[in-house]
Design an enzyme around this catalytic site. Sequence first.
Site, short mmCIF file in Angstrom:
data_model
loop_
_atom_site.label_atom_id
_atom_site.label_comp_id
_atom_site.label_asym_id
_atom_site.label_seq_id
_atom_site.Cartn_x
_atom_site.Cartn_y
_atom_site.Cartn_z
N LYS A 1 -36.19 -16.26 14.00
CA LYS A 1 -34.90 -15.83 13.44
C LYS A 1 -34.50 -16.89 12.42
CE LYS A 1 -30.93 -16.13 13.25
NZ LYS A 1 -30.25 -16.44 11.95
N GLU B 1 -29.77 -16.84 7.65
CA GLU B 1 -29.47 -15.70 6.77
C GLU B 1 -29.19 -16.15 5.34
OE1 GLU B 1 -27.99 -17.05 9.37
OE2 GLU B 1 -26.14 -16.06 9.91
N SER C 1 -26.79 -26.86 13.73
CA SER C 1 -25.66 -27.78 13.95
C SER C 1 -25.43 -28.01 15.45
CB SER C 1 -24.41 -27.21 13.30
OG SER C 1 -24.15 -25.94 13.84
N GLU D 1 -20.37 -34.91 10.27
CA GLU D 1 -21.61 -34.67 9.53
C GLU D 1 -21.23 -33.86 8.30
OE1 GLU D 1 -24.47 -31.76 10.98
OE2 GLU D 1 -26.10 -32.92 10.10
N CYS E 1 -31.36 -33.20 7.78
CA CYS E 1 -30.89 -33.78 9.04
C CYS E 1 -31.30 -35.24 9.15
CB CYS E 1 -31.44 -33.00 10.21
SG CYS E 1 -33.21 -33.06 10.25
N PHE F 1 -30.71 -23.37 7.58
CA PHE F 1 -30.95 -23.07 6.18
C PHE F 1 -31.68 -24.18 5.45
CE2 PHE F 1 -27.18 -25.70 5.48
CZ PHE F 1 -27.50 -26.34 4.29
P1 NAD Z 1 -26.17 -23.57 11.83
O1 NAD Z 1 -25.97 -24.17 13.17
O2 NAD Z 1 -25.00 -22.99 11.12
O3 NAD Z 1 -27.26 -22.38 11.92
C1 NAD Z 1 -28.50 -22.56 12.55
C2 NAD Z 1 -28.98 -21.21 13.07
O4 NAD Z 1 -28.05 -20.74 14.05
C3 NAD Z 1 -29.07 -20.13 11.99
O5 NAD Z 1 -30.24 -19.37 12.19
C4 NAD Z 1 -27.81 -19.31 12.22
O6 NAD Z 1 -27.99 -17.95 11.88
C5 NAD Z 1 -27.56 -19.45 13.70
N1 NAD Z 1 -26.13 -19.40 14.05
C6 NAD Z 1 -25.09 -19.81 13.28
N2 NAD Z 1 -23.92 -19.62 13.93
C7 NAD Z 1 -24.24 -19.08 15.13
C8 NAD Z 1 -23.46 -18.67 16.26
N3 NAD Z 1 -22.13 -18.77 16.28
N4 NAD Z 1 -24.11 -18.17 17.33
C9 NAD Z 1 -25.44 -18.08 17.33
N5 NAD Z 1 -26.23 -18.45 16.29
C10 NAD Z 1 -25.64 -18.95 15.21
O7 NAD Z 1 -26.89 -24.68 10.94
P2 NAD Z 1 -27.19 -24.64 9.37
O8 NAD Z 1 -25.92 -24.81 8.62
O9 NAD Z 1 -28.07 -23.49 9.05
O10 NAD Z 1 -28.09 -25.95 9.23
C11 NAD Z 1 -27.55 -27.24 9.05
C12 NAD Z 1 -27.45 -27.98 10.37
O11 NAD Z 1 -28.74 -28.07 10.96
C13 NAD Z 1 -26.97 -29.41 10.21
O12 NAD Z 1 -26.07 -29.69 11.24
C14 NAD Z 1 -28.26 -30.23 10.36
O13 NAD Z 1 -28.08 -31.54 10.81
C15 NAD Z 1 -28.98 -29.42 11.37
N6 NAD Z 1 -30.41 -29.72 11.35
C16 NAD Z 1 -30.89 -30.50 12.35
C17 NAD Z 1 -32.22 -30.85 12.36
C18 NAD Z 1 -32.78 -31.71 13.45
O14 NAD Z 1 -33.97 -31.89 13.48
N7 NAD Z 1 -31.99 -32.25 14.36
C19 NAD Z 1 -33.07 -30.38 11.35
C20 NAD Z 1 -32.54 -29.57 10.34
C21 NAD Z 1 -31.19 -29.25 10.36
#
Ligand code: NAD
Length: 497
Positions: free
Chosen positions: A174, A177, A227, A382, A282, A150
């Site tokens: 994808k 949401e 994450s 985090e 991040c 997000f």
């Molecule tokens: P998230 O892991 O909740 O979601 C990321 C994606 O995974 C979304 O598209 C979501 O729909 C999908 N997803 C969520 N739960 C899922 C599941 N159980 N099974 C399959 N798919 C699933 O992350 P977020 O809250 O959207 O974003 C924040 C996180 O992203 C933080 O941890 C941040 O550090 C990380 N991030 C990392 C970087 C990097 O470059 N390392 C960059 C940006 C964000």
Amino acid sequence: MSTSITHWVNNTTFSGSNETTQPVTNPATGEITGEVTLATVEDARVVIDAAAAAFPAWRDTSLAKRSAVLFNFRELLNARKGELAEIITSEHGKVVSDALGEVSRGQEVVEFACGIPHLLKGGFTENASTKVDVYSIRQPLGPVGIISPFNFPAMVPMWFFPIAIAAGNTVVLKPSEKDPSASIWMAELWAEAGLPPGVFNVLQGDKTAVDEILTNKAIKSVSFVGSTPIAQYVYATGTAAGKRVQALGGAKNHAVVLPDADLDLAADAMVNAGFGSAGERCMAISACVAVGPVADDLVAKIAERARTIRTGDGAKNSDMGPLVTKAHRDKVASYIDAGEADGAKIIVDGREVTPDGGADGFWLGPTLIDHVTPEMSVYTDEIFGPVLSVVRVESYDDALQLINDNPYGNGTAIFTNDGGAARRFQNEVEVGMVGINVPIPVPMAYYSFGGWKASLFGDTHAHGMDGVQFFTRGKAITSRWLDPSHGGLELGFPQNK
Ligand code: NAD
């Protein structure tokens, strides 16, 4: 008014079965502004099939034509990025200037990908063996999946799709949401730029959509950002299904401030990197490691600056917007409660903020916590919010050990006027991206973005030459054109002669 946010297939919107939807909110008002459709397996297959059908023709489209479409996309994006920034602010909450910054960083990857004819040049060896030439080419993979978080609804997809498309792949994106509209805006822009139907597709959804991308045979690679637990799951599931996977995970970024640092510069950097985008980056600095005698002065300077930050609606003249959802806001606030209960000292308390925004917005002001120790949850987890912890240590070695003991390894920074110390840090620290007197060291598009340890699963980082490698596979060709001296039968293993 609540709008319906759909999938995008073959250069047009696609509602699919629309069995399940999820509300999308404006975090500055708490108002529901849209309903995003969540794909069923059947919906996901429609989108993936379109990407698979478009692949052969796009792969065979000349590099000249592919890069012409990329240039068109770049021009349109550059002219209209203000529209995209407003969409991001309305669903994510970050201030418009920050949203524009994210679009500009994404645009830099588009500009890098415009050079794809040069980037895909192979090698050629004439007469490797007698009258035998050897050369290498790089070819696209096929339909590729991109799953984004997000916090950067435009930039993170743009870390991947410009290079994927330029290299001749077709894409299924994808998005999160929580803020899905940016993806549809970018899809419309691709269509306007002249990208053929089926090359760039958007699949809205949750785990169901992700699981289909991870297991559908047509999808050849997966680029994930999110994450750490989900990154690990995506890496394990995608690679078990035989796909090439790069999965970027979470972070806990430390900034070390050495005793000889310019404390005003360091304090500015802590505030910018700790509270920009409400800490939902991040590469945000969440742990300030104050070395030796600097801590009291540094904390005072950070506090003075943090108190001037105007928290409010990102569409207005604010410095910092709300958090993305109410649930996330409450979770971040609970970490401040826990830090306080664990004995850390709250210097600036974001729970008491008076925001310039809606009464139902998801507000939390900048929070500075001093005397945080490595066992506290405010340090170990985090948090992904506007919470900056100060950890006091005695020496450079203690600071280094703290960072290298941390499970994450995304970004870090050191503030010092000692070139030798900075050079030592760059060598010894186990982190993928390092800033020297630079707080958010996000590499330029022609370098590659990625962390170490639990911040990245896979071997390749995003964009730059790693991106070109990831979205292509190599082929080596050994060729001989018959002439009268070809040599006749020879059953031994081919050797150079
Ligand atoms: P998230 O892991 O909740 O979601 C990321 C994606 O995974 C979304 O598209 C979501 O729909 C999908 N997803 C969520 N739960 C899922 C599941 N159980 N099974 C399959 N798919 C699933 O992350 P977020 O809250 O959207 O974003 C924040 C996180 O992203 C933080 O941890 C941040 O550090 C990380 N991030 C990392 C970087 C990097 O470059 N390392 C960059 C940006 C964000």
